[in-house]
Structure formats: C-alpha cells, structure tokens
Scaffold this motif. Structure first.
Motif, PDB file in Angstrom:
ATOM      1  N   GLU A  56       0.866  -1.171   0.000  1.00  0.00           N
ATOM      2  CA  GLU A  56       0.000   0.000   0.000  1.00  0.00           C
ATOM      3  C   GLU A  56       0.911   1.231   0.000  1.00  0.00           C
ATOM      4  O   GLU A  56       1.772   1.344   0.877  1.00  0.00           O
ATOM      5  CB  GLU A  56      -0.891   0.012   1.239  1.00  0.00           C
ATOM      6  N   PRO A  57       0.754   2.129  -0.955  1.00  0.00           N
ATOM      7  CA  PRO A  57       1.655   3.293  -1.020  1.00  0.00           C
ATOM      8  C   PRO A  57       1.760   4.071   0.291  1.00  0.00           C
ATOM      9  O   PRO A  57       2.848   4.527   0.651  1.00  0.00           O
ATOM     10  CB  PRO A  57       1.043   4.151  -2.132  1.00  0.00           C
ATOM     11  N   ALA A  58       0.671   4.212   1.016  1.00  0.00           N
ATOM     12  CA  ALA A  58       0.693   4.982   2.268  1.00  0.00           C
ATOM     13  C   ALA A  58       1.548   4.337   3.350  1.00  0.00           C
ATOM     14  O   ALA A  58       1.942   4.999   4.309  1.00  0.00           O
ATOM     15  CB  ALA A  58      -0.729   5.178   2.785  1.00  0.00           C
ATOM     16  N   SER A  59       1.853   3.059   3.195  1.00  0.00           N
ATOM     17  CA  SER A  59       2.620   2.364   4.237  1.00  0.00           C
ATOM     18  C   SER A  59       4.124   2.345   3.961  1.00  0.00           C
ATOM     19  O   SER A  59       4.897   1.889   4.800  1.00  0.00           O
ATOM     20  CB  SER A  59       2.106   0.934   4.387  1.00  0.00           C
ATOM     21  N   ILE A  60       4.556   2.830   2.826  1.00  0.00           N
ATOM     22  CA  ILE A  60       5.979   2.799   2.461  1.00  0.00           C
ATOM     23  C   ILE A  60       6.705   3.966   3.133  1.00  0.00           C
ATOM     24  O   ILE A  60       6.256   5.106   3.086  1.00  0.00           O
ATOM     25  CB  ILE A  60       6.151   2.862   0.935  1.00  0.00           C
ATOM     26  N   LYS A  61       7.833   3.647   3.761  1.00  0.00           N
ATOM     27  CA  LYS A  61       8.652   4.660   4.433  1.00  0.00           C
ATOM     28  C   LYS A  61      10.070   4.571   3.869  1.00  0.00           C
ATOM     29  O   LYS A  61      10.665   3.505   3.871  1.00  0.00           O
ATOM     30  CB  LYS A  61       8.667   4.411   5.941  1.00  0.00           C
ATOM     31  N   SER A  62      10.598   5.682   3.408  1.00  0.00           N
ATOM     32  CA  SER A  62      11.929   5.692   2.789  1.00  0.00           C
ATOM     33  C   SER A  62      12.790   6.767   3.437  1.00  0.00           C
ATOM     34  O   SER A  62      12.298   7.842   3.788  1.00  0.00           O
ATOM     35  CB  SER A  62      11.805   5.963   1.293  1.00  0.00           C
ATOM     36  N   ARG A  63      14.075   6.461   3.578  1.00  0.00           N
ATOM     37  CA  ARG A  63      15.005   7.402   4.190  1.00  0.00           C
ATOM     38  C   ARG A  63      16.431   7.059   3.778  1.00  0.00           C
ATOM     39  O   ARG A  63      16.700   5.958   3.318  1.00  0.00           O
ATOM     40  CB  ARG A  63      14.882   7.393   5.704  1.00  0.00           C
ATOM     41  N   ALA A  64      17.339   8.012   3.981  1.00  0.00           N
ATOM     42  CA  ALA A  64      18.736   7.819   3.596  1.00  0.00           C
ATOM     43  C   ALA A  64      19.663   8.226   4.734  1.00  0.00           C
ATOM     44  O   ALA A  64      19.374   9.163   5.484  1.00  0.00           O
ATOM     45  CB  ALA A  64      19.062   8.646   2.358  1.00  0.00           C
ATOM     46  N   TYR A  65      20.771   7.510   4.831  1.00  0.00           N
ATOM     47  CA  TYR A  65      21.806   7.782   5.825  1.00  0.00           C
ATOM     48  C   TYR A  65      23.156   7.869   5.125  1.00  0.00           C
ATOM     49  O   TYR A  65      23.506   7.008   4.318  1.00  0.00           O
ATOM     50  CB  TYR A  65      21.862   6.684   6.894  1.00  0.00           C
ATOM     51  N   CYS A  66      23.905   8.878   5.491  1.00  0.00           N
ATOM     52  CA  CYS A  66      25.227   9.103   4.922  1.00  0.00           C
ATOM     53  C   CYS A  66      26.298   8.376   5.744  1.00  0.00           C
ATOM     54  O   CYS A  66      26.313   8.483   6.969  1.00  0.00           O
ATOM     55  CB  CYS A  66      25.504  10.599   4.923  1.00  0.00           C
ATOM     56  N   ALA A  67      27.191   7.675   5.053  1.00  0.00           N
ATOM     57  CA  ALA A  67      28.341   7.044   5.710  1.00  0.00           C
ATOM     58  C   ALA A  67      29.552   7.953   5.512  1.00  0.00           C
ATOM     59  O   ALA A  67      30.081   8.080   4.401  1.00  0.00           O
ATOM     60  CB  ALA A  67      28.600   5.666   5.121  1.00  0.00           C
ATOM     61  N   GLU A  68      29.946   8.616   6.577  1.00  0.00           N
ATOM     62  CA  GLU A  68      31.110   9.506   6.513  1.00  0.00           C
ATOM     63  C   GLU A  68      32.412   8.710   6.420  1.00  0.00           C
ATOM     64  O   GLU A  68      33.364   9.141   5.785  1.00  0.00           O
ATOM     65  CB  GLU A  68      31.147  10.406   7.754  1.00  0.00           C
ATOM     66  N   HIS A  69      32.442   7.572   7.090  1.00  0.00           N
ATOM     67  CA  HIS A  69      33.646   6.743   7.135  1.00  0.00           C
ATOM     68  C   HIS A  69      33.307   5.392   6.522  1.00  0.00           C
ATOM     69  O   HIS A  69      32.388   4.717   6.985  1.00  0.00           O
ATOM     70  CB  HIS A  69      34.123   6.580   8.574  1.00  0.00           C
ATOM     71  N   TYR A  70      34.050   4.984   5.499  1.00  0.00           N
ATOM     72  CA  TYR A  70      33.734   3.754   4.773  1.00  0.00           C
ATOM     73  C   TYR A  70      34.938   3.317   3.950  1.00  0.00           C
ATOM     74  O   TYR A  70      35.863   4.099   3.703  1.00  0.00           O
ATOM     75  CB  TYR A  70      32.524   3.982   3.846  1.00  0.00           C
ATOM     76  N   CYS A  71      34.905   2.087   3.511  1.00  0.00           N
ATOM     77  CA  CYS A  71      35.883   1.535   2.573  1.00  0.00           C
ATOM     78  C   CYS A  71      35.109   0.725   1.539  1.00  0.00           C
ATOM     79  O   CYS A  71      34.132   0.054   1.864  1.00  0.00           O
ATOM     80  CB  CYS A  71      36.876   0.610   3.269  1.00  0.00           C
ATOM     81  N   VAL A  72      35.557   0.783   0.307  1.00  0.00           N
ATOM     82  CA  VAL A  72      34.988  -0.031  -0.766  1.00  0.00           C
ATOM     83  C   VAL A  72      36.153  -0.680  -1.482  1.00  0.00           C
ATOM     84  O   VAL A  72      36.915  -0.012  -2.179  1.00  0.00           O
ATOM     85  CB  VAL A  72      34.150   0.807  -1.758  1.00  0.00           C
ATOM     86  N   GLY A  73      36.334  -1.976  -1.268  1.00  0.00           N
ATOM     87  CA  GLY A  73      37.445  -2.680  -1.907  1.00  0.00           C
ATOM     88  C   GLY A  73      38.773  -2.051  -1.557  1.00  0.00           C
ATOM     89  O   GLY A  73      39.013  -1.648  -0.420  1.00  0.00           O
ATOM     90  N   GLU A  74      39.628  -1.920  -2.573  1.00  0.00           N
ATOM     91  CA  GLU A  74      40.947  -1.329  -2.374  1.00  0.00           C
ATOM     92  C   GLU A  74      41.083   0.040  -3.042  1.00  0.00           C
ATOM     93  O   GLU A  74      42.145   0.637  -3.006  1.00  0.00           O
ATOM     94  CB  GLU A  74      42.027  -2.275  -2.892  1.00  0.00           C
ATOM     95  N   ALA A  75      40.000   0.523  -3.634  1.00  0.00           N
ATOM     96  CA  ALA A  75      40.052   1.800  -4.343  1.00  0.00           C
ATOM     97  C   ALA A  75      39.792   2.956  -3.384  1.00  0.00           C
ATOM     98  O   ALA A  75      38.856   2.925  -2.601  1.00  0.00           O
ATOM     99  CB  ALA A  75      39.008   1.803  -5.455  1.00  0.00           C
ATOM    100  N   ASN A  76      40.646   3.969  -3.466  1.00  0.00           N
ATOM    101  CA  ASN A  76      40.496   5.131  -2.585  1.00  0.00           C
ATOM    102  C   ASN A  76      39.335   6.033  -2.996  1.00  0.00           C
ATOM    103  O   ASN A  76      38.809   6.769  -2.174  1.00  0.00           O
ATOM    104  CB  ASN A  76      41.786   5.954  -2.576  1.00  0.00           C
ATOM    105  N   ASP A  77      38.956   5.995  -4.267  1.00  0.00           N
ATOM    106  CA  ASP A  77      37.916   6.902  -4.748  1.00  0.00           C
ATOM    107  C   ASP A  77      36.581   6.202  -5.017  1.00  0.00           C
ATOM    108  O   ASP A  77      35.685   6.781  -5.613  1.00  0.00           O
ATOM    109  CB  ASP A  77      38.394   7.614  -6.011  1.00  0.00           C
ATOM    110  N   ALA A  78      36.445   4.963  -4.576  1.00  0.00           N
ATOM    111  CA  ALA A  78      35.205   4.219  -4.804  1.00  0.00           C
ATOM    112  C   ALA A  78      34.096   4.743  -3.901  1.00  0.00           C
ATOM    113  O   ALA A  78      34.348   5.288  -2.825  1.00  0.00           O
ATOM    114  CB  ALA A  78      35.431   2.729  -4.569  1.00  0.00           C
ATOM    115  N   ASN A  79      32.864   4.585  -4.357  1.00  0.00           N
ATOM    116  CA  ASN A  79      31.709   5.007  -3.573  1.00  0.00           C
ATOM    117  C   ASN A  79      30.643   3.910  -3.626  1.00  0.00           C
ATOM    118  O   ASN A  79      30.780   2.944  -4.369  1.00  0.00           O
ATOM    119  CB  ASN A  79      31.176   6.349  -4.076  1.00  0.00           C
TER     120      ASN A  79
END
Length: 115
Positions: free
Chosen positions: A36-59
C-alpha cells in the motif's frame, strides 16, 4: 511497510541529488505494486567513514528493504528490479550499488499510530 533504507558514501552527495534518489527508491517500491503506497517509508543515511574494496575513490549505495513476511523470492526480485530501473540513470557514476530484502519477524515488530 516496507522500510526502504538507503546508505550511501558521503562524497555521493556532491555528485547526485540524494533527495531525488530517495524519491526514486520510494517510487520504485510503489510501482512494484507489492505494498500500500501509504505504508511505504523511505530514508537515507550518509556514511562519513567507509571503505569499498581497495580503491580510494570508490563510492557506494546500499538499499535495504525491511518487509513483513509472505512475499515470494520472485516478488522480492521484482521490487529490486523496479527500484534499479528508476535509480540507474541517476547512479551511473556509483562504483557499487547493492540491495537486499529482509523479512521482519512479525512477533518482533511493534507499530503505534497516533492520530
């Protein structure tokens, strides 16, 4: 239900409009016709500190869908495909996009609506 929870690496906020991303994920959940569309809740959180593989510029973007049980694997895949179809044009510079659908145990879920 569901809860659509986006996590993203901080530099992405300079490359893409996070509010638009949230809107697209929300619309994808609606267009899946699983909720039901009225029941959907969406939100976003930013990760200030993270790693993705071995690439320094990956997101990254990771989207979790927390839903009540009862949907089939095909329905869960359909949800992720609906969302991916909408966010893909916005996210062509994102190194890693992942999604998961998690069933909430009904007996461990509490909800109170006021007003």
């Amino acid at each position: 239900m569901p809860h659509c929870i986006l996590e993203y690496s901080a530099p992405l906020a300079e490359q893409i409009a996070i509010d638009t991303l949230v809107d697209l994920v929300h619309r994808g959940a609606i267009e899946s016709d699983l909720f039901e569309p009225a029941s959907i809740k969406s939100r976003a959180y930013c990760a200030e500190h993270y790693c993705v593989g071995e690439a320094n510029d990956a997101n990254f973007i990771h989207i979790s869908f927390k839903i009540m049980p009862g949907r089939t694997s095909e329905q869960k895949l359909h949800l992720m495909q609906c969302v991916d179809r909408l966010i893909a044009p916005l996210c062509d510079t994102v190194s890693s996009i992942t999604m998961e659908v998690l069933d909430i145990e009904r007996e461990h879920y509490f909800k109170r609506l006021n007003g």
